[in-house]
Design a protein around this motif. Structure first.
Motif, mmCIF file in Angstrom:
data_model
loop_
_atom_site.group_PDB
_atom_site.id
_atom_site.type_symbol
_atom_site.label_atom_id
_atom_site.label_comp_id
_atom_site.label_asym_id
_atom_site.label_seq_id
_atom_site.Cartn_x
_atom_site.Cartn_y
_atom_site.Cartn_z
ATOM 1 N N ASP A 11 54.821 20.087 43.726
ATOM 2 C CA ASP A 11 54.702 20.769 42.437
ATOM 3 C C ASP A 11 54.934 19.779 41.306
ATOM 4 O O ASP A 11 56.064 19.557 40.881
ATOM 5 C CB ASP A 11 55.706 21.924 42.362
ATOM 6 C CG ASP A 11 55.571 22.701 41.059
ATOM 7 O OD1 ASP A 11 54.579 22.486 40.331
ATOM 8 O OD2 ASP A 11 56.468 23.523 40.769
ATOM 9 N N HIS B 138 54.261 20.184 38.288
ATOM 10 C CA HIS B 138 54.701 20.866 37.064
ATOM 11 C C HIS B 138 56.205 20.737 36.840
ATOM 12 O O HIS B 138 56.678 20.830 35.709
ATOM 13 C CB HIS B 138 54.342 22.358 37.111
ATOM 14 C CG HIS B 138 52.877 22.635 37.239
ATOM 15 N ND1 HIS B 138 52.244 22.691 38.462
ATOM 16 C CD2 HIS B 138 51.922 22.858 36.308
ATOM 17 C CE1 HIS B 138 50.969 22.954 38.277
ATOM 18 N NE2 HIS B 138 50.734 23.050 36.984
ATOM 19 N N SER B 139 56.950 20.522 37.912
ATOM 20 C CA SER B 139 58.412 20.466 37.803
ATOM 21 C C SER B 139 58.901 19.132 37.253
ATOM 22 O O SER B 139 60.088 18.985 36.950
ATOM 23 C CB SER B 139 59.048 20.708 39.178
ATOM 24 O OG SER B 139 58.709 19.647 40.082
ATOM 25 N N ASP C 195 59.275 16.130 34.534
ATOM 26 C CA ASP C 195 59.216 15.870 33.093
ATOM 27 C C ASP C 195 58.617 14.503 32.786
ATOM 28 O O ASP C 195 57.869 14.357 31.816
ATOM 29 C CB ASP C 195 60.630 15.951 32.486
ATOM 30 C CG ASP C 195 61.206 17.345 32.554
ATOM 31 O OD1 ASP C 195 60.623 18.250 31.929
ATOM 32 O OD2 ASP C 195 62.225 17.528 33.241
ATOM 33 N N ALA D 114 49.883 18.754 30.766
ATOM 34 C CA ALA D 114 50.729 19.937 30.583
ATOM 35 C C ALA D 114 52.019 19.487 29.894
ATOM 36 O O ALA D 114 51.973 18.904 28.835
ATOM 37 C CB ALA D 114 50.970 20.644 31.905
ATOM 38 N N GLN D 115 53.193 19.681 30.530
ATOM 39 C CA GLN D 115 54.466 19.294 29.931
ATOM 40 C C GLN D 115 55.033 18.008 30.531
ATOM 41 O O GLN D 115 56.169 17.634 30.248
ATOM 42 C CB GLN D 115 55.484 20.425 30.089
ATOM 43 C CG GLN D 115 55.109 21.697 29.342
ATOM 44 C CD GLN D 115 55.063 21.454 27.844
ATOM 45 O OE1 GLN D 115 56.055 21.116 27.207
ATOM 46 N NE2 GLN D 115 53.873 21.630 27.255
ATOM 47 N N THR D 116 54.227 17.326 31.357
ATOM 48 C CA THR D 116 54.671 16.098 32.011
ATOM 49 C C THR D 116 54.199 14.874 31.240
ATOM 50 O O THR D 116 53.013 14.745 30.934
ATOM 51 C CB THR D 116 54.130 16.024 33.452
ATOM 52 O OG1 THR D 116 54.517 17.186 34.181
ATOM 53 C CG2 THR D 116 54.660 14.772 34.159
ATOM 54 N N ARG E 157 54.914 15.835 23.613
ATOM 55 C CA ARG E 157 54.508 17.190 24.007
ATOM 56 C C ARG E 157 53.879 17.936 22.835
ATOM 57 O O ARG E 157 52.933 18.700 23.009
ATOM 58 C CB ARG E 157 55.706 17.957 24.562
ATOM 59 C CG ARG E 157 56.092 17.581 25.988
ATOM 60 C CD ARG E 157 57.388 18.233 26.415
ATOM 61 N NE ARG E 157 57.655 17.999 27.834
ATOM 62 C CZ ARG E 157 58.812 18.285 28.435
ATOM 63 N NH1 ARG E 157 59.825 18.808 27.732
ATOM 64 N NH2 ARG E 157 58.963 18.055 29.732
ATOM 65 N N ARG F 274 45.614 18.487 39.137
ATOM 66 C CA ARG F 274 46.830 19.018 39.783
ATOM 67 C C ARG F 274 47.688 19.809 38.802
ATOM 68 O O ARG F 274 48.450 20.680 39.208
ATOM 69 C CB ARG F 274 47.655 17.862 40.367
ATOM 70 C CG ARG F 274 46.953 17.046 41.432
ATOM 71 C CD ARG F 274 46.870 17.746 42.757
ATOM 72 N NE ARG F 274 48.156 18.119 43.287
ATOM 73 C CZ ARG F 274 48.439 18.235 44.574
ATOM 74 N NH1 ARG F 274 47.515 17.966 45.471
ATOM 75 N NH2 ARG F 274 49.625 18.611 44.974
ATOM 76 N N TRP F 275 47.599 19.494 37.513
ATOM 77 C CA TRP F 275 48.375 20.225 36.513
ATOM 78 C C TRP F 275 47.677 21.516 36.078
ATOM 79 O O TRP F 275 48.253 22.306 35.350
ATOM 80 C CB TRP F 275 48.608 19.352 35.284
ATOM 81 C CG TRP F 275 49.710 18.360 35.430
ATOM 82 C CD1 TRP F 275 51.041 18.585 35.198
ATOM 83 C CD2 TRP F 275 49.610 16.997 35.833
ATOM 84 N NE1 TRP F 275 51.764 17.438 35.424
ATOM 85 C CE2 TRP F 275 50.910 16.438 35.812
ATOM 86 C CE3 TRP F 275 48.545 16.173 36.194
ATOM 87 C CZ2 TRP F 275 51.174 15.116 36.145
ATOM 88 C CZ3 TRP F 275 48.801 14.854 36.528
ATOM 89 C CH2 TRP F 275 50.102 14.338 36.506
ATOM 90 N N GLU F 276 46.446 21.708 36.517
ATOM 91 C CA GLU F 276 45.676 22.864 36.063
ATOM 92 C C GLU F 276 45.807 24.062 36.978
ATOM 93 O O GLU F 276 45.272 25.129 36.689
ATOM 94 C CB GLU F 276 44.200 22.474 35.927
ATOM 95 C CG GLU F 276 43.965 21.410 34.861
ATOM 96 C CD GLU F 276 42.538 20.906 34.844
ATOM 97 O OE1 GLU F 276 41.708 21.469 35.606
ATOM 98 O OE2 GLU F 276 42.256 19.963 34.088
ATOM 99 N N THR G 292 48.386 26.741 39.051
ATOM 100 C CA THR G 292 49.756 27.271 39.063
ATOM 101 C C THR G 292 50.300 27.367 40.472
ATOM 102 O O THR G 292 51.468 27.666 40.663
ATOM 103 C CB THR G 292 49.802 28.666 38.414
ATOM 104 O OG1 THR G 292 48.880 29.545 39.106
ATOM 105 C CG2 THR G 292 49.401 28.587 36.942
#
Length: 395
Positions: A103, A105-106, A108, A144-146, A343, A378-380, A382
């Protein structure tokens, strides 16, 4: 909590060292360290890595040994030298081979250890003396947020011309370690950890590993993750069927070869003249950033080395971390500020150190992306479990 004072323009922010305020928890300590993946660069005509690869084995010759001075090609950043199209691509390819459903997304921050050391130096120069001596730039892509950090504008290699001023470090490693992967030119590892409420994914090079006789006797090698498996299972062949290209848009070639080695066995090698003793404080930040637990300090007289010992420095790293909490907290504050800015902007930007102003400048820019498109995909999603095997490169 007051914001750090900055100079702000459209697409530009400037951060001054004296204005960094702690934004970390009471203890800015590294926790939840996990080994995730690894690979070796292979000497080949096309950029080629072996996954999981294996670091060289510490195998010192008996007694004193005369080592020649370094000569020839020496890599400064092998990832940039061997794969300039996307130096960070091997990090993600090896990660998704070992963990197809990881994952992302986890996370930062994705970065090399070198970038951590640079930004730690800016937060507190005393922690990294003699490491940064001038301007530097770090490229940033937001997915995303990374935040994805990449070294920029560096020399990728140098030529050592065996002279009275050249050292012995690279020849020492050849003499005191044994390669475990054919045609390997360097071993890189990817670990994750938490620091100051942030999740880091960090790549770093490892000089070698020490074989644990107890582990060998049991016939088992383990890591901090679910990669614990029999050594025989992890030893992979080198036949042509194990060669893979990530996609028709990537020049990187991947083969399955090597075995997973536990983080607890990894080591950093430092060589010095006998009159120039190594201070732990000089290497603490480097070992801390990669959580490398073992250190070889090898001293010589004109290239003649007695057998050096391997020192477990895990406790010393923890003590160093506790001693420098204020400085590490400032580093966390710097990272948080960078994340807020990048960000907010999205896209691409750069982080630059200006030695004349003694400040960090964050600038929004337009440029080629740091990674191939299929990795940004990969960030797209969920649900990482839905990533196809072809995207994950699972063999």
């Amino acid at each position: 909590m007051p914001e750090n004072r900055t100079t702000t323009e459209e697409g530009l922010q400037e951060i001054f060292r004296p204005d960094l305020k702690s934004s970390a928890p009471a203890e800015a300590v590294i926790t939840d360290v996990k080994h995730l993946a690894s690979y070796n660069w292979i000497n080949a005509s096309a950029p080629t890595i072996a996954v999981p690869g294996c670091p060289p084995k510490w195998s010192p010759p008996p007694g004193r040994c005369q080592v020649r001075r370094d000569r020839g090609l020496v890599y400064i950043s092998q990832n940039d030298a061997r794969h300039p199209d996307s130096p960070l691509e091997p990090l993600f390819r090896s990660l998704y081979i070992e963990h197809p459903a990881f994952d992302i997304h986890s996370v930062d921050i994705v970065t090399d250890r070198n970038n951590i050391r640079k930004l730690l130096w800016f937060a507190e120069p005393a922690l990294c003396k003699d490491f940064v001596r001038g301007a530097f730039t770090i490229s940033v892509d937001m997915a995303a947020q990374t935040a994805i950090f990449s070294r920029e504008g560096i020399a990728t290699n140098t030529i050592s011309r065996r002279s009275r001023t050249s050292g012995f470090g690279h020849e020492f490693e050849k003499a005191y370690t044994t390669a475990q992967v054919k045609d390997s030119t360097g071993h890189h590892r990817i670990i994750s950890y938490k620091l100051g409420g942030l999740n880091f994914l960090v790549r770093h090079e490892t000089d070698g590993y020490v074989e644990d006789l107890k582990t060998k006797a049991k016939g088992r090698i383990s890591t901090e993750t679910s990669l614990s498996t029999d050594v025989d299972t992890l030893t992979l062949g080198t036949d042509s069927a194990s060669m893979h290209a990530p996609s028709n848009k990537s020049k990187l070639i991947i083969k399955r070869e090597g075995r997973v080695t536990p983080r607890a066995s990894t080591l950093e090698i430092k060589t010095r003249a006998s009159h120039n003793k190594l201070r732990f404080a000089a290497v603490a930040a480097q070992l801390w950033a990669s959580q490398t637990p073992k250190l070889v300090s090898a001293y010589h007289e004109n290239g003649r080395f007695p057998t050096p010992s391997v020192t477990d420095v895990a406790t010393a790293i923890q003590d160093w971390e506790k001693k420098h909490q204020d400085s590490i907290a400032k580093f966390v504050a710097l990272i948080n500020h960078i994340l807020r800015v990048t960000r907010g902007w999205g896209g691409s930007s750069t982080i630059s150190f200006d030695p004349l102003k003694n400040s960090i400048v964050i600038t929004k820019i337009g440029r080629k992306k740091l990674l191939p498109d299929d990795l940004y995909a990969r960030w797209e999603t969920t649900d990482p479990a839905n990533i196809t095997q072809s995207t994950a490169l699972h063999t």
